[in-house]
Design an enzyme around this catalytic site. Structure first.
Site, PDB file in Angstrom:
ATOM      1  N   PRO A  69       0.860  -1.022  -0.022  1.00  0.00           N
ATOM      2  CA  PRO A  69       0.062   0.139   0.054  1.00  0.00           C
ATOM      3  C   PRO A  69       0.710   1.322   0.017  1.00  0.00           C
ATOM      4  CG  PRO A  69      -0.883  -1.341   1.510  1.00  0.00           C
ATOM      5  CD  PRO A  69       0.297  -2.093   1.162  1.00  0.00           C
ATOM      6  N   CYS A  70       0.391   2.089  -0.636  1.00  0.00           N
ATOM      7  CA  CYS A  70       1.383   3.474  -0.973  1.00  0.00           C
ATOM      8  C   CYS A  70       0.604   4.736  -0.209  1.00  0.00           C
ATOM      9  CB  CYS A  70       1.184   3.696  -2.345  1.00  0.00           C
ATOM     10  SG  CYS A  70      -0.310   4.190  -3.189  1.00  0.00           S
TER      11      CYS A  70
END
Length: 375
Positions: A69-70
């Site tokens: 996840p960014c």
């Protein structure tokens, strides 16, 4: 080559690497809708949940690929970095590589990962990879240079386990790309975008209210099945002709729509050669922003099928069974917006494929083309 894909999303890696003859040893995803897509498209591939629970696989893997996840690194988020639980998954990814010991690792995230924590977050990730024995190279790649009409800059890290130095760098960097002979950048637009005064909830934007560069938005060609669908609210006559796309760019494919400052719900439209990058949130009904397609009587939101094309996926890749029917558009928009761009992943896979051939045969990577190497 056997690879394990984690944080798989809707699985750009397998779509990209199908022609290379590689075998997917497993997938890992926690999002319910993305898991539904994976189960439908890859019914014979083991589907794991949380990748941090993976301790071993059914046989060795040669490559580990994933994009944790960014949100904790993105400029549009809180930028909590590694202190955010989601951000710490980047270190878990490195630990998984250390447990499985694949020859290659491909990691993807947003470019701002290089800057959060003053660069210390990315340094911690590299140190974790180095502790596992990996030599890493990294580069920011933009999907617009790989055949899709979308600006989408992403950070890619390629790691190789031990062996002679430089193999990761040879994958990510071409010799011709370090000759300081960069192509000329695009000219910055100077014209003010015209105002759109018809609200999104009134059945579409009227082109009579939108002028760009002194002229009305030109009609463009797009999918008749999509544009005649009543949900798009553009009210086209079935079979009506559309303007053809022109090399001069006079008929733009898409216009970026955004709120005008200080004018309530007034919107503006700006013509571009490329769509702005699609995001998981851009499909929200409440958002006036985003990319719209211009037609003779209105401007509509890009459809999920067109989003799939912007990312390089086959048409209707995310149109899968979901609960008691088919996948809703909101779920599809989010899943596509969170994905990697398929053409970029294809390029990286081909570069690894050629590097493997060159290492095996003692050949130089620079004299082997991907066309010659691809089965």
């Amino acid at each position: 080559m056997r690879y394990l894909s984690v944080c798989s999303g809707i699985e750009a890696a397998s779509v990209a690497w199908g022609k290379l003859g590689w075998h997917c040893a497993g997938l890992a995803e926690v999002d319910p809708f993305a898991r539904a897509v994976l189960a439908h498209r890859f019914p014979d591939t083991p589907l794991h949940g949380d990748f941090t629970d993976i301790r071993s696989t059914d046989g060795p893997v040669d490559l580990l690929v994933g994009g944790p996840p960014c949100q904790s690194f993105s400029v549009s988020g809180k930028r909590g970095g590694l202190d955010d639980k989601r951000g710490s998954l980047t270190l878990e990814f490195a630990r998984l590589a250390g447990r499985l010991r694949p020859r290659w690792v491909v990691f993807e995230n947003v470019p701002n990962f290089l800057r959060t924590g003053g660069g210390r977050d990315f340094g911690e990730f590299l140190r974790a990879m180095g502790d596992g024995g990996y030599q890493c190279a990294w580069r920011v790649l933009d999907a617009q240079h790989f055949g899709v009409p979308q600006r989408r800059r992403r950070l890619f890290v390629v790691g190789h386990l031990g062996g002679p130095p430089g193999r990761s760098a040879r994958v990510l960097f071409e010799r011709q790309g370090v000759r300081r002979d960069s192509p000329a950048r695009r000219a910055t637009g100077t014209e003010v975008a015209g105002a759109l005064t018809t609200g999104a909830g009134s059945g579409g934007y009227k082109l009579d209210d939108c002028q760009v560069g002194g002229g009305h938005i030109q009609p463009v060609a797009f999918d008749l099945t999509q544009c005649t669908h009543p949900e798009n609210r553009c009210r086209f006559d079935p079979g009506a002709p559309f303007g053809s796309l022109q090399a001069s760019g006079k008929n733009a494919v898409a216009y970026n729509v955004f709120p005008a400052s200080g004018q309530g719900s007034e919107l503006r439209a700006a013509p571009t050669e490329l769509a702005t990058q699609i995001t998981a949130a851009a499909g929200a009904k409440s958002s006036g922003r985003g990319t719209r397609v211009a037609g003779e009587w209105g401007v509509r939101r890009l459809t999920p099928r067109e989003w799939e094309r912007l990312q390089g996926f086959p048409d209707d890749w995310t149109l899968v069974p979901w609960r008691k029917g088919l996948a809703p558009k909101t779920r599809r928009y989010k899943a596509i917006g969170n994905s990697m761009a398929v053409p970029v992943m294809r390029w990286i896979g081909e570069r690894i494929f050629v590097e493997e051939l060159g290492h095996r045969w003692g050949a130089n990577l620079s004299v082997i083309s991907t066309e010659q190497a691809t089965p």
